[in-house]
Design a protein around this motif. Sequence first.
Motif, PDB file in Angstrom:
ATOM      1  N   GLN A 192     -13.370  -2.493  28.832  1.00  0.00           N
ATOM      2  CA  GLN A 192     -14.394  -1.787  28.056  1.00  0.00           C
ATOM      3  C   GLN A 192     -15.584  -2.668  27.657  1.00  0.00           C
ATOM      4  O   GLN A 192     -16.618  -2.150  27.254  1.00  0.00           O
ATOM      5  CB  GLN A 192     -13.768  -1.173  26.796  1.00  0.00           C
ATOM      6  CG  GLN A 192     -12.620  -0.212  27.078  1.00  0.00           C
ATOM      7  CD  GLN A 192     -13.039   0.946  27.964  1.00  0.00           C
ATOM      8  OE1 GLN A 192     -14.156   1.427  27.888  1.00  0.00           O
ATOM      9  NE2 GLN A 192     -12.147   1.378  28.845  1.00  0.00           N
TER      10      GLN A 192
ATOM     11  N   GLY B  81     -19.218  13.668  17.531  1.00  0.00           N
ATOM     12  CA  GLY B  81     -19.715  13.174  18.816  1.00  0.00           C
ATOM     13  C   GLY B  81     -19.047  13.865  19.995  1.00  0.00           C
ATOM     14  O   GLY B  81     -19.629  13.988  21.063  1.00  0.00           O
TER      15      GLY B  81
ATOM     16  N   LEU C  66     -23.915  11.319  26.703  1.00  0.00           N
ATOM     17  CA  LEU C  66     -25.154  11.511  25.941  1.00  0.00           C
ATOM     18  C   LEU C  66     -26.346  11.003  26.741  1.00  0.00           C
ATOM     19  O   LEU C  66     -27.393  11.652  26.822  1.00  0.00           O
ATOM     20  CB  LEU C  66     -25.083  10.747  24.606  1.00  0.00           C
ATOM     21  CG  LEU C  66     -24.111  11.274  23.543  1.00  0.00           C
ATOM     22  CD1 LEU C  66     -24.000  10.273  22.394  1.00  0.00           C
ATOM     23  CD2 LEU C  66     -24.589  12.620  23.012  1.00  0.00           C
ATOM     24  N   LYS C  67     -26.170   9.838  27.354  1.00  0.00           N
ATOM     25  CA  LYS C  67     -27.272   9.197  28.063  1.00  0.00           C
ATOM     26  C   LYS C  67     -27.655  10.004  29.309  1.00  0.00           C
ATOM     27  O   LYS C  67     -28.833  10.193  29.607  1.00  0.00           O
ATOM     28  CB  LYS C  67     -26.869   7.761  28.437  1.00  0.00           C
ATOM     29  CG  LYS C  67     -28.019   6.902  28.892  1.00  0.00           C
ATOM     30  CD  LYS C  67     -27.700   5.426  28.666  1.00  0.00           C
ATOM     31  CE  LYS C  67     -28.791   4.523  29.235  1.00  0.00           C
ATOM     32  NZ  LYS C  67     -28.584   4.199  30.651  1.00  0.00           N
TER      33      LYS C  67
ATOM     34  N   ALA D 283     -19.976   5.248  19.981  1.00  0.00           N
ATOM     35  CA  ALA D 283     -20.131   6.347  20.945  1.00  0.00           C
ATOM     36  C   ALA D 283     -21.594   6.663  21.250  1.00  0.00           C
ATOM     37  O   ALA D 283     -21.897   7.705  21.817  1.00  0.00           O
ATOM     38  CB  ALA D 283     -19.419   7.602  20.444  1.00  0.00           C
TER      39      ALA D 283
ATOM     40  N   ILE E 147     -18.305   9.125  25.846  1.00  0.00           N
ATOM     41  CA  ILE E 147     -19.238   9.961  25.081  1.00  0.00           C
ATOM     42  C   ILE E 147     -20.649   9.373  25.154  1.00  0.00           C
ATOM     43  O   ILE E 147     -21.622  10.085  25.403  1.00  0.00           O
ATOM     44  CB  ILE E 147     -18.765  10.106  23.620  1.00  0.00           C
ATOM     45  CG1 ILE E 147     -17.449  10.887  23.567  1.00  0.00           C
ATOM     46  CG2 ILE E 147     -19.828  10.795  22.772  1.00  0.00           C
ATOM     47  CD1 ILE E 147     -16.770  10.898  22.215  1.00  0.00           C
ATOM     48  N   ALA E 148     -20.745   8.059  24.956  1.00  0.00           N
ATOM     49  CA  ALA E 148     -22.056   7.398  24.988  1.00  0.00           C
ATOM     50  C   ALA E 148     -22.752   7.652  26.327  1.00  0.00           C
ATOM     51  O   ALA E 148     -23.956   7.916  26.372  1.00  0.00           O
ATOM     52  CB  ALA E 148     -21.887   5.893  24.751  1.00  0.00           C
ATOM     53  N   SER E 149     -21.987   7.594  27.413  1.00  0.00           N
ATOM     54  CA  SER E 149     -22.594   7.791  28.729  1.00  0.00           C
ATOM     55  C   SER E 149     -22.957   9.256  28.967  1.00  0.00           C
ATOM     56  O   SER E 149     -23.975   9.548  29.585  1.00  0.00           O
ATOM     57  CB  SER E 149     -21.657   7.306  29.832  1.00  0.00           C
ATOM     58  OG  SER E 149     -21.547   5.903  29.752  1.00  0.00           O
TER      59      SER E 149
ATOM     60  N   GLY F 267     -11.517   4.261  26.965  1.00  0.00           N
ATOM     61  CA  GLY F 267     -12.925   4.180  26.574  1.00  0.00           C
ATOM     62  C   GLY F 267     -13.543   5.489  26.131  1.00  0.00           C
ATOM     63  O   GLY F 267     -14.532   5.938  26.698  1.00  0.00           O
ATOM     64  N   GLN F 268     -12.990   6.084  25.071  1.00  0.00           N
ATOM     65  CA  GLN F 268     -13.578   7.314  24.527  1.00  0.00           C
ATOM     66  C   GLN F 268     -15.035   7.097  24.123  1.00  0.00           C
ATOM     67  O   GLN F 268     -15.895   7.928  24.396  1.00  0.00           O
ATOM     68  CB  GLN F 268     -12.742   7.763  23.316  1.00  0.00           C
ATOM     69  CG  GLN F 268     -13.059   9.126  22.760  1.00  0.00           C
ATOM     70  CD  GLN F 268     -12.654  10.265  23.672  1.00  0.00           C
ATOM     71  OE1 GLN F 268     -13.284  10.510  24.706  1.00  0.00           O
ATOM     72  NE2 GLN F 268     -11.612  10.995  23.302  1.00  0.00           N
ATOM     73  N   SER F 269     -15.309   5.960  23.482  1.00  0.00           N
ATOM     74  CA  SER F 269     -16.684   5.687  23.048  1.00  0.00           C
ATOM     75  C   SER F 269     -17.627   5.645  24.244  1.00  0.00           C
ATOM     76  O   SER F 269     -18.686   6.257  24.239  1.00  0.00           O
ATOM     77  CB  SER F 269     -16.770   4.338  22.329  1.00  0.00           C
ATOM     78  OG  SER F 269     -16.084   4.391  21.111  1.00  0.00           O
TER      79      SER F 269
END
Lengths: 282, 324
Positions: A254, B201, B180-181, A206, B176-178, B171-173
């Motif tokens: 993904q 997260g 954050l970015k 994440a 979240i990653a995006s 696409g949970q990861s």
Amino acid sequence: MAPTPQWLRRRTVKPEPAGDVLWEICRSCGERLYKKDLAEKLWVCPRCGYHFRLHALDRIALLADGDFQELAALLATGDPLQWSDRMPYAEKIAGDRKKSGLLEAIVVGLCRIDGVRVGLGVMDFFFRGGTMGSVVGEKVTLLIEEAARQRLPVVLVTASGGARMEEGVIALMQLAKTTAAVERFSELGLPLITVLTDPTTGGVSASFGFQGDIIIAEAGAAIGFAGRRVIDQTIRQKLPEGFQSAEFLLEHGQVDMVVRRSELKGVLGKVLRFLAAQAVPA
Amino acid sequence: MNVIIELEKPLLELEAKIADLKKLNETQRVDFSEEIAALEDKARQLKQEIFGNLTPWQRVHLARHPRRPLALDYISALSGFTELHGDRLYRDDPAIVAGYAYLGDLPIFVIGEQKGRDTKDNLYRNFGMPHPEGYRKAQRIMRLAEKFHRPLVTFIDTPGAYPGIGAEERGQSEAIASALKVAAGLRTPIVVNVIGEGGSGGALAIGIGDHIIMLQHAIYSVASPEAAASILWRDAGRAEEAAQRLRLTSDELFEFGIIDEIVPEPLGGAHRDPERIIADTLGATRRALERLVRLAPEELVDRRYEKFRRIGSHVELAHDSAAR
């Protein structure tokens, strides 16, 4: 594998061999395999193609041409929470160091992959499940900052259970810290390629795991946000076949590609050459 | 069962008695003021006894108290809130509310993680656990804030991002990653308010900002105590122990330099005086924004970088023989 490169010989500590010295059992097909053969086959089961988890140093040896200039090699955790449960965190770390031959769960440095100069970071699942605490966050950030200074692409190979519980909220904040570094790096027009290997979950998937411009998953790797156990406990229903496998992620849009270990270096080289041609103005 | 509800029961009973007595005092000839004063004294004492020295586990439950003000309670206290829906990709996630409003005369965009008030509401809000589409809606709102030069204000209150099949498939990861970015590079001020539960997260996804405010009895942690216990010891039943070890209280986070400001709560928790808590939190947000809107976008982003860059605790060893 090729003869031990010079950078690896410079390291004074080697991982302690786990389990049987000579033999390994394939986790997928149960085949009994001779370790020396298995190492030569890049730790891929010759019978069923199962990809064993790879130590960070073996991964670097697989990807780097010749020399690897390690950065921030001696960083160790400051144990911000002074954590202790069944034993003090410091003692757990000491055990992980023995098991992995590493001081922390990632090795970062500069090298060439198939001729292209890059910043390379490789996580090691054998060290505290590859979890990200202060040191992993700091080393990823330092690597990205150094690559930005030298205008180099960055390749991050992930293997992680997520944020490191023993460093609490400080570990969580490493997601923010590494993300800020990726964002700034990305603004420079430089490429970040992530290679998600078995397993990549939680705070690492994440954050930088899924922040790559190109995301490569290694064949058979388990990749997801929540671990299987957590999902099982939450929804209490049977998970679909192949759920959270690299192939499942490819099908669900993904990741960009699923690559077998034997082809990884070649694929990375091609991607890097294509992207770096523009990214590195003379 | 929430342990605070058990704890506060005798206090609530006593307070109800005082209220009854006060009513009697107004309508009857007999003067009860002495009795009332004595009971009020007792109530004060009892409140101090119950809430004066809460354990981390009790504080976790205070942060999850069913009557604690939720994100929409803060957002509704702004003027002219207009909710904006959807991620334009899949669906609208009710676990994240977003839109625009005025904080005084300041036009702002807002994003909040929204739990439910009761069981039915909680099923609708998925207990405040967002799916990827929630985080993608959040990204949309962040970009709007940047495009229209409006500050962004967020309200964190979630046990974590939802761990489920659909969430993983979508696409949970990545979501979240995006998020954050986008937040890390956002060229507009961001004020973050941790109002209840800040879990993992899923909380941090709307938690990158220039000024981080936390309510005194909110919690903020790498994982919910239940998840941490399950990860560490494969036993969610040891959540109380995890709560103790995780150092998730506002005073500890302030000491670590993770948060910038604590909004004090009344003894007994925010739900005992929601109006004051909401006003104080929005006031603190307003003060932070007045300072932040004066900074050029580049300076804002640079300062944000440094703010998170310095978080961590590491030492440099003399030699790698330590690995032996």
